[in-house]
Design a protein around this motif. Structure first.
Motif, PDB file in Angstrom:
ATOM      1  N   GLY A   4       0.821  -1.209   0.000  1.00  0.00           N
ATOM      2  CA  GLY A   4       0.000   0.000   0.000  1.00  0.00           C
ATOM      3  C   GLY A   4       0.849   1.251   0.000  1.00  0.00           C
ATOM      4  O   GLY A   4       2.069   1.207  -0.219  1.00  0.00           O
ATOM      5  N   ARG A  15      -6.625   7.904   2.346  1.00  0.00           N
ATOM      6  CA  ARG A  15      -5.697   6.838   1.972  1.00  0.00           C
ATOM      7  C   ARG A  15      -6.446   5.663   1.343  1.00  0.00           C
ATOM      8  O   ARG A  15      -6.019   5.118   0.315  1.00  0.00           O
ATOM      9  N   SER A  16      -7.581   5.299   1.931  1.00  0.00           N
ATOM     10  CA  SER A  16      -8.363   4.166   1.397  1.00  0.00           C
ATOM     11  C   SER A  16      -8.885   4.457  -0.002  1.00  0.00           C
ATOM     12  O   SER A  16      -8.908   3.574  -0.863  1.00  0.00           O
ATOM     13  N   GLU A  19      -5.995   3.895  -2.398  1.00  0.00           N
ATOM     14  CA  GLU A  19      -5.633   2.472  -2.509  1.00  0.00           C
ATOM     15  C   GLU A  19      -6.747   1.655  -3.163  1.00  0.00           C
ATOM     16  O   GLU A  19      -6.469   0.734  -3.942  1.00  0.00           O
ATOM     17  N   TYR A 160       4.389   4.716  -5.356  1.00  0.00           N
ATOM     18  CA  TYR A 160       3.323   3.712  -5.212  1.00  0.00           C
ATOM     19  C   TYR A 160       2.591   3.519  -6.545  1.00  0.00           C
ATOM     20  O   TYR A 160       2.328   2.385  -6.975  1.00  0.00           O
TER      21      TYR A 160
END
Lengths: 313, 313
Positions: A4, A15-16, A19, A160
């Motif tokens: 993540g 953040r979720s 992701e 990322y």
């Protein structure tokens, strides 16, 4: 999908959201996107690095004014070179305040001089000047070198995304060739993936070498509706992820994705007076739009456990 | 350095010049170039694909004229739509002949119509039209589909350079967005590495989607001294290898490299009437310059064992 986001992103809905989106477009299924089409665009000033109390590029240009005035007693008596020569940041600040009050006279003087500051300089000479500036210059209030004014959570986000097959472009209102020499150092982004405003260029052929020289005129200002135009011109694809922080980023965010394709639009909210700056001026419409459209808003105060990357040499 | 050039290049001084250059810049030593700086630029019309008896893009646009005229009796009486509607290639050829004789009237009519042919069409719609054209259309005299009009030795050269760490860009006077949809199929070059002329674009924001539409006006014509400008704007690096075939490629070739850095400049000479076409019109200065500067001139007749790539679907 690999690991993540990094540790400078706090757990929570922001953040979720990032992701989850990356998970959906990288997993075979209805929202899967081929790696070649995983294009992400990032604004720079206020999105990847700090833009207060003034854009870094303006500080660079004011130092150029001082250099121009050093051997020229006429320029030493003429604004804005006078202010630069005398380190009179008050004049420069006042020009902005007058602009907000409807008096554009001093700001026009300033912007005209900005446009002319690198007249007839070659692209290679300009590149060397920018590198030298970032080797030495410090931010005026944060107690950090400018090369340490990139946001650590954003650099983590870039890596990322790359680990998940995305290709990253910078799409900024800032000068393209000002960002290029340092985008590698600060963000790991090569010059061919830096989109920005541009001075005109003229071609000069000599006996031994052929050069490109800056004109004393803008070619285009890469902001607002110009951003999608410049993104398409450079990339030839629509982004599926875009990140900005101001009203000038709205068309770029709206251009990302199509009705039948997934897209993530992200706005950075500067709400951290302790660690950076707290302001919404110039971002009011963007924030209103983001809330109405359910775009992702990043609170620097709540979503980021750290703000700045270490200085990069 | 990997294997040498492919089998469609005959043994001889041309092949050796290319292989020697690639060997020098990829071997640690005085001429070594880091992979990130191994940038190669290729013209397209007459360099990567056939440009006679008319540029492929012109054939595409004439078909668009016919489409526009099909439901419009006024256009059917007006040049150049009339010629397209009546499949009157003679009028189109005569416009070129008149131009060479100093009478630009018909050519101006034609070029004005070319500029307006895709007014207000979205970038995605144009992309689909180009793909459809290359699915169906045949070259008028060679007995091959247009998708089989790329030069096999050039495609081999692109792959050879990539195997040696080069990054390839197309830098053409042709329309950027006409080349992009097929540059992957024909050459393995993605849209972000296609540089070319451009129509203006306007941004339109709707309720569900935001679009880019072509204007009825050129943004810039990517030829002559504009080529180095557009190469720098896109890439932010000087090429070290450049390949063209006409006078309009001279500044691009001259801009490649610096006095203290290695560079290879290549001109394609169309001297093979049997397998392709034999012409130097529009390339006279380039060939004279190449001979004076000891640049590499490729004879299609003598240096290439085969000319065309198979059609790509």
């Amino acid at each position: 999908m690999g690991a993540g986001l990094g540790g400078s992103w706090a757990d929570g809905s922001t953040r979720s959201a990032i992701e989850d989106f990356v998970g959906r477009v990288t997993t075979r299924g209805p929202d899967f996107v081929e790696p070649a089409d995983r294009v992400a665009v990032f604004d720079n000033d206020g999105t990847l690095w700090c833009e207060k109390p003034m854009p870094i590029q303006l500080d660079f240009t004011i130092r150029r004014f001082a250099e121009m005035a050093a051997g020229d007693s006429d320029l030493q008596q003429t604004q804005p070179w006078k202010a630069a020569h005398e380190h009179d940041l008050q004049w420069l600040g006042a020009a902005m305040v007058k602009h907000y009050r409807g008096d554009d006279g001093d700001l026009k003087l300033l912007m005209g001089a900005v446009t002319e500051a690198f007249d007839s300089i070659t692209v290679e000479n300009y590149d060397a000047r920018v590198r030298s500036f970032f080797d030495d210059a410090d931010h005026p209030t944060l107690g950090r070198p400018y090369s340490g004014c990139g946001y650590a959570p954003m650099v983590e986000l870039l890596r990322y995304l790359e680990a998940n097959g995305f290709t990253i472009y910078i799409a900024s209102g800032g000068d393209r060739d000002f960002m290029r020499p340092v985008a590698g150092r600060l963000y790991g982004i090569p010059p061919e993936r830096v989109i920005g405003s541009a001075l005109g260029l003229s071609y000069r052929e000599g006996a031994d070498t052929s050069d490109l020289l800056y004109k004393a005129a803008m070619d285009f200002f890469d902001d607002g509706p110009e951003k999608p135009v410049r993104i398409w011109s450079r990339i030839g694809r629509r982004p599926i992820l875009s990140v900005g922080n101001s009203n000038g980023d709205l068309p770029m965010l709206a251009f990302s994705g199509l009705p039948d394709r997934p897209a993530l639009r992200v706005l950075i909210l500067h709400d951290d007076a302790d660690r950076e700056f707290d302001y919404v001026a110039g971002a009011e419409q963007a924030l209103e739009h983001a809330r109405g459209k359910n775009w992702t808003v990043v609170s620097m105060k709540n979503d980021w456990t750290s703000i700045f990357s270490p200085a990069v040499t």
